[in-house]
Motif scaffolding. Structure first.
Motif, PDB file in Angstrom:
ATOM      1  N   ALA A 157      -8.655 -68.920  -3.278  1.00  0.00           N
ATOM      2  CA  ALA A 157      -8.021 -69.968  -2.468  1.00  0.00           C
ATOM      3  C   ALA A 157      -8.958 -71.154  -2.292  1.00  0.00           C
ATOM      4  N   ASN A 158      -8.452 -72.356  -2.531  1.00  0.00           N
ATOM      5  CA  ASN A 158      -9.239 -73.556  -2.263  1.00  0.00           C
ATOM      6  C   ASN A 158      -9.412 -73.788  -0.767  1.00  0.00           C
ATOM      7  N   ASP A 159      -8.491 -73.239   0.027  1.00  0.00           N
ATOM      8  CA  ASP A 159      -8.554 -73.393   1.486  1.00  0.00           C
ATOM      9  C   ASP A 159      -8.250 -72.042   2.133  1.00  0.00           C
ATOM     10  N   PRO A 160      -9.220 -71.126   2.150  1.00  0.00           N
ATOM     11  CA  PRO A 160      -8.945 -69.804   2.717  1.00  0.00           C
ATOM     12  C   PRO A 160      -8.600 -69.852   4.194  1.00  0.00           C
ATOM     13  N   VAL A 161      -9.225 -70.777   4.946  1.00  0.00           N
ATOM     14  CA  VAL A 161      -8.870 -70.920   6.362  1.00  0.00           C
ATOM     15  C   VAL A 161      -7.410 -71.324   6.485  1.00  0.00           C
ATOM     16  N   GLY A 162      -6.994 -72.264   5.645  1.00  0.00           N
ATOM     17  CA  GLY A 162      -5.601 -72.692   5.661  1.00  0.00           C
ATOM     18  C   GLY A 162      -4.644 -71.565   5.342  1.00  0.00           C
ATOM     19  N   GLN A 163      -5.031 -70.687   4.401  1.00  0.00           N
ATOM     20  CA  GLN A 163      -4.188 -69.538   4.079  1.00  0.00           C
ATOM     21  C   GLN A 163      -4.016 -68.631   5.298  1.00  0.00           C
ATOM     22  N   LEU A 164      -5.125 -68.354   5.995  1.00  0.00           N
ATOM     23  CA  LEU A 164      -5.051 -67.481   7.166  1.00  0.00           C
ATOM     24  C   LEU A 164      -4.284 -68.136   8.303  1.00  0.00           C
ATOM     25  N   ILE A 165      -4.442 -69.442   8.464  1.00  0.00           N
ATOM     26  CA  ILE A 165      -3.691 -70.145   9.512  1.00  0.00           C
ATOM     27  C   ILE A 165      -2.194 -70.091   9.228  1.00  0.00           C
TER      28      ILE A 165
ATOM     29  N   ALA B  75      -5.333 -58.736   5.567  1.00  0.00           N
ATOM     30  CA  ALA B  75      -5.661 -59.500   4.371  1.00  0.00           C
ATOM     31  C   ALA B  75      -6.787 -58.800   3.624  1.00  0.00           C
ATOM     32  N   VAL B  76      -6.692 -58.791   2.301  1.00  0.00           N
ATOM     33  CA  VAL B  76      -7.733 -58.187   1.468  1.00  0.00           C
ATOM     34  C   VAL B  76      -8.193 -59.225   0.454  1.00  0.00           C
ATOM     35  N   GLY B  77      -9.502 -59.402   0.347  1.00  0.00           N
ATOM     36  CA  GLY B  77     -10.077 -60.304  -0.645  1.00  0.00           C
ATOM     37  C   GLY B  77     -11.286 -59.666  -1.294  1.00  0.00           C
ATOM     38  N   LEU B  78     -11.739 -60.237  -2.388  1.00  0.00           N
ATOM     39  CA  LEU B  78     -12.950 -59.751  -3.043  1.00  0.00           C
ATOM     40  C   LEU B  78     -14.171 -60.350  -2.353  1.00  0.00           C
ATOM     41  N   GLY B  79     -15.173 -59.514  -2.103  1.00  0.00           N
ATOM     42  CA  GLY B  79     -16.354 -59.930  -1.377  1.00  0.00           C
ATOM     43  C   GLY B  79     -17.536 -60.265  -2.270  1.00  0.00           C
ATOM     44  N   GLY B  80     -18.622 -60.689  -1.637  1.00  0.00           N
ATOM     45  CA  GLY B  80     -19.775 -61.240  -2.334  1.00  0.00           C
ATOM     46  C   GLY B  80     -20.505 -60.289  -3.266  1.00  0.00           C
ATOM     47  N   GLN B  81     -20.347 -58.978  -3.093  1.00  0.00           N
ATOM     48  CA  GLN B  81     -21.006 -58.026  -3.987  1.00  0.00           C
ATOM     49  C   GLN B  81     -20.221 -57.797  -5.275  1.00  0.00           C
ATOM     50  N   THR B  82     -19.028 -58.361  -5.348  1.00  0.00           N
ATOM     51  CA  THR B  82     -18.191 -58.166  -6.536  1.00  0.00           C
ATOM     52  C   THR B  82     -18.865 -58.745  -7.779  1.00  0.00           C
ATOM     53  N   LEU B  83     -18.989 -57.914  -8.815  1.00  0.00           N
ATOM     54  CA  LEU B  83     -19.541 -58.327 -10.116  1.00  0.00           C
ATOM     55  C   LEU B  83     -20.947 -58.930  -9.999  1.00  0.00           C
TER      56      LEU B  83
ATOM     57  N   ARG C 165     -19.289 -61.321   6.791  1.00  0.00           N
ATOM     58  CA  ARG C 165     -19.465 -62.053   8.051  1.00  0.00           C
ATOM     59  C   ARG C 165     -18.767 -63.408   8.008  1.00  0.00           C
ATOM     60  N   ASP C 166     -18.743 -64.029   6.818  1.00  0.00           N
ATOM     61  CA  ASP C 166     -18.091 -65.332   6.698  1.00  0.00           C
ATOM     62  C   ASP C 166     -16.576 -65.202   6.829  1.00  0.00           C
ATOM     63  N   LEU C 167     -16.008 -64.200   6.184  1.00  0.00           N
ATOM     64  CA  LEU C 167     -14.564 -64.011   6.269  1.00  0.00           C
ATOM     65  C   LEU C 167     -14.155 -63.559   7.664  1.00  0.00           C
ATOM     66  N   GLY C 168     -15.024 -62.780   8.320  1.00  0.00           N
ATOM     67  CA  GLY C 168     -14.725 -62.397   9.700  1.00  0.00           C
ATOM     68  C   GLY C 168     -14.651 -63.605  10.604  1.00  0.00           C
TER      69      GLY C 168
ATOM     70  N   ILE D 218     -12.966 -56.782   0.803  1.00  0.00           N
ATOM     71  CA  ILE D 218     -13.141 -57.089   2.222  1.00  0.00           C
ATOM     72  C   ILE D 218     -11.763 -57.056   2.881  1.00  0.00           C
ATOM     73  N   VAL D 219     -11.626 -56.225   3.896  1.00  0.00           N
ATOM     74  CA  VAL D 219     -10.352 -56.054   4.595  1.00  0.00           C
ATOM     75  C   VAL D 219     -10.443 -56.767   5.943  1.00  0.00           C
ATOM     76  N   LEU D 220      -9.532 -57.695   6.162  1.00  0.00           N
ATOM     77  CA  LEU D 220      -9.489 -58.480   7.393  1.00  0.00           C
ATOM     78  C   LEU D 220      -8.273 -58.074   8.216  1.00  0.00           C
ATOM     79  N   THR D 221      -8.502 -57.820   9.503  1.00  0.00           N
ATOM     80  CA  THR D 221      -7.432 -57.433  10.412  1.00  0.00           C
ATOM     81  C   THR D 221      -7.481 -58.326  11.644  1.00  0.00           C
TER      82      THR D 221
END
Length: 272
Positions: free
Chosen positions: A94-102, A116-124, A153-156, A235-238
């Motif tokens: 997403a170019n605007d992940p905050v916008g997606q969550l809003i 919401a589930v996204g790929l986190g920083g340890q991926t690949l 922590r950033d996605l949280g 990364i699972v966001l609730t």
């Protein structure tokens, strides 16, 4: 005013996903299964779910009565309509992940749940390190080849910025064994996760860079029985749409008992 350059080339991302094979979407299936497991642990029933997914067909029929929508920059979610919104494995593009969550937050009724589930920083991280080392050795520079992915922590923090209550962010790590780096890259193409960065190099990567990277990978991240290991971090966001019925944090200084008493220890005041 100059508009910022987008992170993702959405046209390239659409092309990549159009070439994907349903049989190769194990990451999307893992994200879906994780969401379904979390929902089983929630002591609440949902009657109006909205699901945002890069591959909507994987979600059809999974949740009764759910509205399944494609993942786009502007989501086709009706405000204050759903008691459950799921955003399945697309935030990393997403170019605007905050916008997606809003947008997801606005689609929720009071006390509605967002998962919401996204790929986190340890991926690949293995692939990124090997490609970077190889390119630096061969050319003396680096090109953007793998999308930068946010840390938990950033996605949280994004959950709080989007106005959700009781935010929780945690991770699920998947370690996958491949025969070689070439097999990993072929799998990424088959799941629509190849390079769609707006700043990517348009020319083909030189073969000697890839060959060296494959050797570095095989030596640096070997599998248990040969081959290589690749890490994928989910990364699972609730979060919940705010409601008066929800638990509220106590006002600072309102505690009725001392922690030292509960621990049966002496309290040592700190010096100023």
């Amino acid at each position: 005013m100059t508009q910022p350059t987008p992170l993702t080339d959405t046209a390239a991302l659409t092309r990549n996903r159009a070439r994907a094979h349903l049989s190769a979407l194990f990451l999307q299936e893992a994200a879906r299964d994780e969401v379904e497991d979390r929902l089983e642990m929630v002591n609440k029933s949902f009657s109006s779910a909205g699901i945002v997914a890069a591959f909507p067909s994987l979600w059809h029929g999974r949740i009764d009565g759910a509205e399944v929508l494609p993942e786009t920059e502007t989501l086709a979610l009706t405000p204050a309509t759903h008691d459950l919104v799921i955003h399945s494995l697309g935030l990393h593009w997403a170019n605007d992940p905050v916008g997606q969550l809003i947008q997801c937050r606005r689609a929720l009724r009071a006390d509605g749940l967002l998962l919401a589930v996204g790929l986190g920083g340890q991926t690949l991280h293995e692939l990124r390190a090997c490609l970077a080392e190889s390119e630096a050795m061969e050319t003396g520079g680096l090109s953007p080849r793998v999308a930068p992915m946010a840390e938990v922590r950033d996605l949280g923090a994004l959950l709080q910025r989007s106005g959700l209550a009781l935010p929780v962010a945690d991770t699920v790590s998947l370690r996958v064994q491949y025969q070689s780096m070439w097999h990993l890259m072929r799998d990424l193409r088959a799941m629509g996760e190849t390079n769609a960065l707006a700043a990517r190099t348009r020319s083909l990567t030189r073969r000697n860079i890839l060959n060296r990277a494959a050797d570095i990978y095989a030596n640096g991240f070997p599998g248990d029985d040969g081959g290589i290991i690749a890490t994928f971090e989910l990364i699972v966001l609730t979060g919940w749409a705010p409601d008066d019925s929800q638990q509220k944090p106590l006002r600072p200084g309102s505690a009725q008992a001392r922690l030292a008493d509960a621990l049966k220890t002496d309290e040592t005041p700190l010096s100023d």
